[in-house]
Enzyme design. Structure first.
Site, PDB file in Angstrom:
ATOM      1  N   ASP A   1      39.356  44.179  40.016  1.00  0.00           N
ATOM      2  CA  ASP A   1      40.404  44.161  41.025  1.00  0.00           C
ATOM      3  C   ASP A   1      41.643  44.894  40.539  1.00  0.00           C
ATOM      4  O   ASP A   1      41.916  44.969  39.334  1.00  0.00           O
ATOM      5  CB  ASP A   1      40.747  42.732  41.437  1.00  0.00           C
ATOM      6  CG  ASP A   1      41.206  41.851  40.281  1.00  0.00           C
ATOM      7  OD1 ASP A   1      40.602  41.954  39.195  1.00  0.00           O
ATOM      8  OD2 ASP A   1      42.165  41.078  40.461  1.00  0.00           O
TER       9      ASP A   1
ATOM     10  N   GLU B   1      41.567  38.854  38.553  1.00  0.00           N
ATOM     11  CA  GLU B   1      42.458  38.787  37.392  1.00  0.00           C
ATOM     12  C   GLU B   1      43.891  39.089  37.799  1.00  0.00           C
ATOM     13  O   GLU B   1      44.825  38.480  37.283  1.00  0.00           O
ATOM     14  CB  GLU B   1      42.011  39.779  36.317  1.00  0.00           C
ATOM     15  CG  GLU B   1      42.649  39.550  34.947  1.00  0.00           C
ATOM     16  CD  GLU B   1      43.977  40.270  34.757  1.00  0.00           C
ATOM     17  OE1 GLU B   1      44.671  39.986  33.775  1.00  0.00           O
ATOM     18  OE2 GLU B   1      44.339  41.124  35.600  1.00  0.00           O
TER      19      GLU B   1
END
Length: 379
Positions: A74, A138
């Site tokens: 991400d 994250e």
């Protein structure tokens, strides 16, 4: 994979990952792409998804040591397209730099890890177990990503020996730093209660800003600890202070303060909470405190992993990397307490989360060779 094909392989995979618009927590097919490469090497793939987050756990080999290569797919939002010189999700090379959101944080690290393992396994089976732990959560809340996977694997009795996180850790040139620890992060939303009233009649009101002022002075001047040889002293920072109705003649009924501790191994979250509550109570505040702990501090002592990383960096770059414990939090905060010697090593971090994020193309294969060198020394 032929050795002379590896440099292009790292670049190609990095570009393919950048091209997937994986805004947290959307993986956008990144893990599937990596999974295909790993499955072709004989890795067993397991999807441990939760809360809309994609989590890939892939393993190859058996027995000890269990070495985890960890990272996230991400990325943070790129902001306005007009501020970028090129589309942030269309990888573009200019003047030896690869541009795109996630180029440094951390799609190049993931690509370099995959190619490193491809080269490693082309030489034969390594000793022990290799694993990838890749998440799409994250940059966001980090509740359903690595944290969740670790809890699932802990319940199975798994304990890793080593963990390598591919975060961008270099300051000025690849390999100049290895992150061996991080400070903990403890935050609080503090609401202080008063009594609303007219500014012309302060005796009929109770101004929470005035009550908060001496408390804020004490909080900002308190020495929480002295730090140690690995960490600076714990720091306290206010990130937001809000009060008022919008009218200039109204004493507000409450005030809200948001603050954060970045704390070293000399303090604990509970210690800091107790100290803060002691200050608030001593000043007689009426308040509510909503605390959140993003991660405990950790430190990897010198051992096989750090030595392997130092040697690999020296072989590839000629540098002697500094051992670093600064910066923000990362998913290493979930891996280190699990029992693994944990380090973070990746590309230069100067452009992460910025407009026109980039990575030096020449560093891509060198980073992959560093990872390969570490794994060879641990096998």
């Amino acid at each position: 994979m032929a050795d002379d094909a590896a440099p292009q392989a790292v670049l190609d995979l990095t570009c393919a990952l950048i091209a997937r618009r994986s805004l947290t927590p959307d993986d956008a097919g990144c893990c599937a792409l990596i999974g295909e490469r790993l499955a072709a090497l004989g890795f067993a793939l397991e999807w441990i998804d939760a809360g809309g987050v994609t989590n890939l756990w892939a393993t190859c080999g058996s027995g000890a040591p269990l070495t985890i290569l960890a990272g996230h797919t991400d990325v943070v939002p790129p902001g306005s397209r007009k501020d970028w010189l090129s589309d942030p999700f269309v990888p573009e090379i200019r003047d030896g730099m690869l541009y795109g959101r996630g180029a440094a944080d951390m799609k190049s690290g993931l690509a370099a890890m995959v190619v490193a393992v491809e080269r490693l396994l082309a030489q034969g089976e390594p000793r022990g177990t290799l694993a990838f732990l890749i998440t799409s959560d994250e940059e966001g809340s980090a509740l359903h990503g690595t944290r969740h996977v670790v809890e699932v694997l802990k319940a199975r009795g798994l304990v890793p020996d080593y963990a390598i996180v591919g975060e961008a850790t270099a300051a000025e040139s690849l390999g100049d730093r290895i992150t061996i620890g991080r400070r903990g992060s403890l935050g609080c939303n503090l609401r202080v209660f008063g009594k609303q009233g007219h500014v012309a009649y302060p005796e009929k009101a109770d101004n929470p800003i005035h009550r908060l002022a001496p408390v804020l002075l004490e909080l900002t001047t308190t020495v929480w600890d002295q730090g140690n040889m690995h960490f600076p002293p714990t720091s306290f920072q206010v990130s937001n202070l809000h009060a008022g109705t919008g009218a200039n003649n109204v004493i507000p009924g409450d005030a809200e303060l948001v603050f954060n501790f970045r704390f070293c191994t000399e303090s604990t979250a509970d210690d800091l909470k107790d100290l803060v509550h002691g200050i608030l109570d001593r000043h007689g505040l009426r308040y509510e405190a909503d605390w959140w702990l993003s991660g405990e501090p950790f430190l990897t002592r010198e051992g096989a992993l750090i030595k392997a990383a130092q040697a690999a960096v020296a072989d590839v770059t000629g540098l002697t990397p500094a051992l670093f414990t600064g910066g923000g939090t990362s998913d290493a905060r979930f891996l280190a307490p699990w029992g693994a010697e944990t380090i973070e090593i990746g590309p230069v971090n100067d452009s992460i989360h910025k407009i026109n994020e980039h990575v030096l193309v020449a560093d891509l294969d060198r980073l992959s060779r560093i990872y390969q060198g570490v794994l060879e020394r641990l096998s």
